[in-house]
Design an enzyme around this catalytic site. Structure first.
Site, PDB file in Angstrom:
ATOM      1  N   HIS A  74      -3.381  -5.174   1.873  1.00 28.03           N
ATOM      2  CA  HIS A  74      -2.612  -4.990   3.092  1.00 28.03           C
ATOM      3  C   HIS A  74      -3.309  -5.563   4.314  1.00 28.03           C
ATOM      4  O   HIS A  74      -4.136  -6.453   4.179  1.00 28.03           O
ATOM      5  CB  HIS A  74      -2.200  -3.537   3.284  1.00 28.03           C
ATOM      6  CG  HIS A  74      -3.336  -2.602   3.432  1.00 28.03           C
ATOM      7  ND1 HIS A  74      -3.169  -1.289   3.723  1.00 28.03           N
ATOM      8  CD2 HIS A  74      -4.661  -2.800   3.314  1.00 28.03           C
ATOM      9  CE1 HIS A  74      -4.351  -0.716   3.775  1.00 28.03           C
ATOM     10  NE2 HIS A  74      -5.262  -1.592   3.538  1.00 28.03           N
ATOM     11  N   CYS A 116       0.811  -1.219   0.000  1.00 25.79           N
ATOM     12  CA  CYS A 116       0.000   0.000   0.000  1.00 25.79           C
ATOM     13  C   CYS A 116       0.849   1.275   0.000  1.00 25.79           C
ATOM     14  O   CYS A 116       1.456   1.590  -1.000  1.00 25.79           O
ATOM     15  CB  CYS A 116      -1.002  -0.048   1.151  1.00 25.79           C
ATOM     16  SG  CYS A 116      -2.439   0.974   0.787  1.00 25.79           S
TER      17      CYS A 116
HETATM   18  N1  GLN Z   1      -1.785   7.031   2.003  1.00 28.73           N
HETATM   19  C1  GLN Z   1      -1.940   6.191   0.865  1.00 28.73           C
HETATM   20  C2  GLN Z   1      -3.268   6.367   0.154  1.00 28.73           C
HETATM   21  O1  GLN Z   1      -4.268   6.719   0.733  1.00 28.73           O
HETATM   22  C3  GLN Z   1      -1.743   4.739   1.265  1.00 28.73           C
HETATM   23  C4  GLN Z   1      -2.761   4.290   2.263  1.00 28.73           C
HETATM   24  C5  GLN Z   1      -2.437   2.992   2.901  1.00 28.73           C
HETATM   25  O2  GLN Z   1      -1.288   2.574   3.048  1.00 28.73           O
HETATM   26  N2  GLN Z   1      -3.498   2.362   3.342  1.00 28.73           N
HETATM   27  O3  GLN Z   1      -3.329   6.155  -1.032  1.00 28.73           O
END
Ligand code: GLN
Length: 247
Positions: A199, A98
């Site tokens: 994730h 992610c």
């Molecule tokens: N901050 C990133 C997004 O929103 C990744 C989010 C996450 O790792 N869940 O795209």
């Protein structure tokens, strides 16, 4: 007595990039090694610390909020980029999930701001105005040629990722959004470098993938089978949640 080469895992930014219980993925690797008598060593590198490419066989970057990603992106480029490239070049496995996945590419654009990435794979991510891409997801992957398998999990990201023309995805979306909700691709894979939006408990839901990582990172052809009744049930439940059942 541990048998053969241990699995040495190094987590990047374990305190900042670990939302959705990313730590559980590492615990699962540890337990599956322990059950097989394979040694296991875990380490971490935080802000300001250099990354030794020879210190681990699997480098792990978890998910993160935009705020934490900002801190890590700048640090990654300054203190870890070269080490990470050297690790990939010597065949170490890299798993980025992610927010960590987004940081493997060239950039993550949020409005007027552009966060740099490690440039390890050819991809760009943009935080668009549309809704976050959230939900259960299932993808078909072929990590070993001729052996298609399913990875099932959960995604929650605002960023939309596009792969460069020559870059291969990790898999094809069976259910869910994947990289951007449009092109049917999920994640990235270049040799032993893997990025994915799946994730949280990715490895507990897909123990077969954990074993692939252990075998790849430690150079084992095969791993001793385990009693995976509970793990298989977790995988089946994740598939069902994504709407594909067993096939
Ligand atoms: N901050 C990133 C997004 O929103 C990744 C989010 C996450 O790792 N869940 O795209």
């Amino acid at each position: 007595m541990p048998d053969g080469r241990p699995l040495r895992v190094c987590a990047l930014y374990p305190d900042l990039m670990n939302i959705y219980a990313d730590r559980g993925n590492i615990l699962l690797l540890e337990q599956r090694c322990a059950w097989r008598g394979i040694g296991f060593e875990a380490s971490g590198v935080g802000l300001g610390e250099r990354l030794d490419p020879d210190a681990a066989d699997l480098f792990y970057i978890g998910g993160g909020q935009d705020r934490d990603q900002r801190l890590c992106a700048l640090d990654l480029v300054e203190t870890k980029r070269d080490g990470l490239h050297a690790a990939a070049a010597r065949g170490a496995a890299i798993l980025a999930v992610c927010g960590g996945y987004q940081l493997l590419g060239h950039s993550y654009v949020l409005g007027d701001e552009e966060l740099p990435g490690a440039g390890l794979v050819d991809l760009h991510t943009v935080r668009e105005d549309g809704p976050r891409l959230i939900g259960n997801v299932a993808i078909e992957v072929e990590l070993d040629p001729g052996e298609p398998r399913v990875l099932a999990g959960f995604e929650n990201h605002g960023g939309r990722t596009r792969l460069g023309a020559a870059e291969q995805p990790l898999g094809r979306v069976l259910r869910g959004h994947g990289n951007n909700g449009r092109d049917g691709l999920e994640g990235v894979r270049r040799d032993n470098v893997i990025g994915t939006y799946l994730h949280g408990p990715l490895l507990p839901k897909n123990a077969w993938f954990a074993d692939w990582l252990i075998a790849t990172a430690t150079g084992r052809e095969e791993l001793a089978p385990l009693d995976d009744e509970l793990e298989d049930a977790a995988h089946a439940a994740a598939r069902l949640a994504a709407g594909i059942g067993t096939r």
